[in-house]
Design a protein around this motif. Sequence first.
Motif, PDB file in Angstrom:
ATOM      1  N   LEU A 178       0.872  -1.164   0.034  1.00 11.43           N
ATOM      2  CA  LEU A 178      -0.228   0.101   0.115  1.00 11.43           C
ATOM      3  C   LEU A 178       0.818   1.126   0.003  1.00 11.43           C
ATOM      4  CD1 LEU A 178      -3.102   0.600   0.376  1.00 11.43           C
ATOM      5  CD2 LEU A 178      -2.709   1.405   2.721  1.00 11.43           C
ATOM      6  N   LEU A 179       0.705   2.160  -1.017  1.00  9.04           N
ATOM      7  CA  LEU A 179       1.427   3.483  -1.015  1.00  9.04           C
ATOM      8  C   LEU A 179       0.472   4.556  -1.091  1.00  9.04           C
ATOM      9  CD1 LEU A 179       3.806   2.664  -4.140  1.00  9.04           C
ATOM     10  CD2 LEU A 179       4.338   2.766  -1.476  1.00  9.04           C
ATOM     11  N   ALA A 180       0.714   5.293   0.238  1.00 11.23           N
ATOM     12  CA  ALA A 180      -0.049   6.790  -0.121  1.00 11.23           C
ATOM     13  C   ALA A 180       0.825   7.798  -0.027  1.00 11.23           C
ATOM     14  CB  ALA A 180      -0.465   6.911   1.338  1.00 11.23           C
ATOM     15  N   VAL A 181       0.573   8.897  -1.247  1.00 11.41           N
ATOM     16  CA  VAL A 181       1.499   9.792  -1.368  1.00 11.41           C
ATOM     17  C   VAL A 181       0.429  11.041  -1.392  1.00 11.41           C
ATOM     18  CG1 VAL A 181       2.348  10.811  -3.635  1.00 11.41           C
ATOM     19  CG2 VAL A 181       2.402   8.574  -3.174  1.00 11.41           C
ATOM     20  N   GLY A 182       1.267  12.199  -0.872  1.00 15.63           N
ATOM     21  CA  GLY A 182       0.560  13.525  -0.774  1.00 15.63           C
ATOM     22  C   GLY A 182       1.430  14.504  -0.046  1.00 15.63           C
ATOM     23  N   THR A 183       1.101  15.626   0.139  1.00  9.59           N
ATOM     24  CA  THR A 183       1.918  16.755   0.712  1.00  9.59           C
ATOM     25  C   THR A 183       1.989  16.307   2.397  1.00  9.59           C
ATOM     26  OG1 THR A 183       0.057  18.129   1.010  1.00  9.59           O
ATOM     27  CG2 THR A 183       1.334  18.415  -0.823  1.00  9.59           C
ATOM     28  N   LYS A 184       1.032  15.599   2.714  1.00 11.54           N
ATOM     29  CA  LYS A 184       1.318  15.178   4.213  1.00 11.54           C
ATOM     30  C   LYS A 184       0.731  13.879   4.382  1.00 11.54           C
ATOM     31  CE  LYS A 184       2.454  15.857   8.895  1.00 11.54           C
ATOM     32  NZ  LYS A 184       3.710  15.930   9.165  1.00 11.54           N
ATOM     33  N   VAL A 185       1.464  13.089   4.776  1.00  7.81           N
ATOM     34  CA  VAL A 185       0.794  11.586   5.057  1.00  7.81           C
ATOM     35  C   VAL A 185       1.020  11.274   6.363  1.00  7.81           C
ATOM     36  CG1 VAL A 185       1.163   9.060   4.562  1.00  7.81           C
ATOM     37  CG2 VAL A 185       1.561  10.739   2.529  1.00  7.81           C
ATOM     38  N   LYS A 186      -0.332  11.088   7.191  1.00 10.03           N
ATOM     39  CA  LYS A 186      -0.102  10.759   8.594  1.00 10.03           C
ATOM     40  C   LYS A 186      -0.212   9.415   8.707  1.00 10.03           C
ATOM     41  CE  LYS A 186      -3.199  14.954   9.517  1.00 10.03           C
ATOM     42  NZ  LYS A 186      -4.545  15.615  10.175  1.00 10.03           N
ATOM     43  N   ALA A 187       0.630   8.943   9.889  1.00  9.06           N
ATOM     44  CA  ALA A 187       0.851   7.505  10.453  1.00  9.06           C
ATOM     45  C   ALA A 187      -0.601   7.163  10.558  1.00  9.06           C
ATOM     46  CB  ALA A 187       1.733   7.654  11.293  1.00  9.06           C
ATOM     47  N   THR A 188      -1.568   7.671  11.310  1.00 10.55           N
ATOM     48  CA  THR A 188      -2.608   7.113  11.617  1.00 10.55           C
ATOM     49  C   THR A 188      -3.752   6.897  10.425  1.00 10.55           C
ATOM     50  OG1 THR A 188      -3.613   9.624  11.838  1.00 10.55           O
ATOM     51  CG2 THR A 188      -2.795   8.249  13.801  1.00 10.55           C
ATOM     52  N   GLY A 189      -3.654   7.637   9.437  1.00  7.84           N
ATOM     53  CA  GLY A 189      -4.327   7.381   8.236  1.00  7.84           C
ATOM     54  C   GLY A 189      -3.872   6.210   7.531  1.00  7.84           C
TER      55      GLY A 189
END
Length: 206
Positions: A178-189
């Motif tokens: 699973l890869l999440a990409v953004g300006t801010k990636v939260k550990a909880t999310g």
Amino acid sequence: MVGGCAGEEAAAPAPAARPDAKAPGLAAALLSAPPGMKVAYGPEAGPFGSLKATKTGLEAMRQAQVEQPGCAGAGQLDASAPAVRDAPAAVVAFASEQGSITEALIALPEAFPKPPAKKCASYTATVRGTKVLYKTTELRLPRLGDESRAYLTTVSSTGGKIQIGSVAVRHGNTVMSLLAVGTKVKATGLRDQSRLAYEKLVNAMK
């Protein structure tokens, strides 16, 4: 999956990959679109190396001139290795204005991403003439499956910063990425999305 590149290239429709007997079952185990996000690419199923997302990621790695050999793609599956390249797989990507999420499922009985080497915690690369700094830290997320690892990579250049959250989970003979990409990636999310993805995988494989 490499560096979230699938999400960046997701708008273009992909040709169907060569069918595989196990791939359709893996596709059924992929996440549905998270709230506020839309399907940007896929689902696509077939041998891992034949998928558009895989080819896009490998091409991005080839274009990057990395100062520390072996750091590009560290902590991820080696898509060029025959056993990984030929493994049945399925992938889907979702996008919103805030970023993207890409999930891949690969049938791999004997492979799991190795931890990045210490030298890869911080390194630079030149991508299309631009210097890019990569800094990676391990995230202590709750364990999922038979084994799991999670990392947060901050990518900085003159154009700004993005973050890439990555989670790899083994469930039996299946590896979930699973890869999440953004300006801010939260550990909880990242924790919550990976748990939802894992739960769907487990239920689909019953």
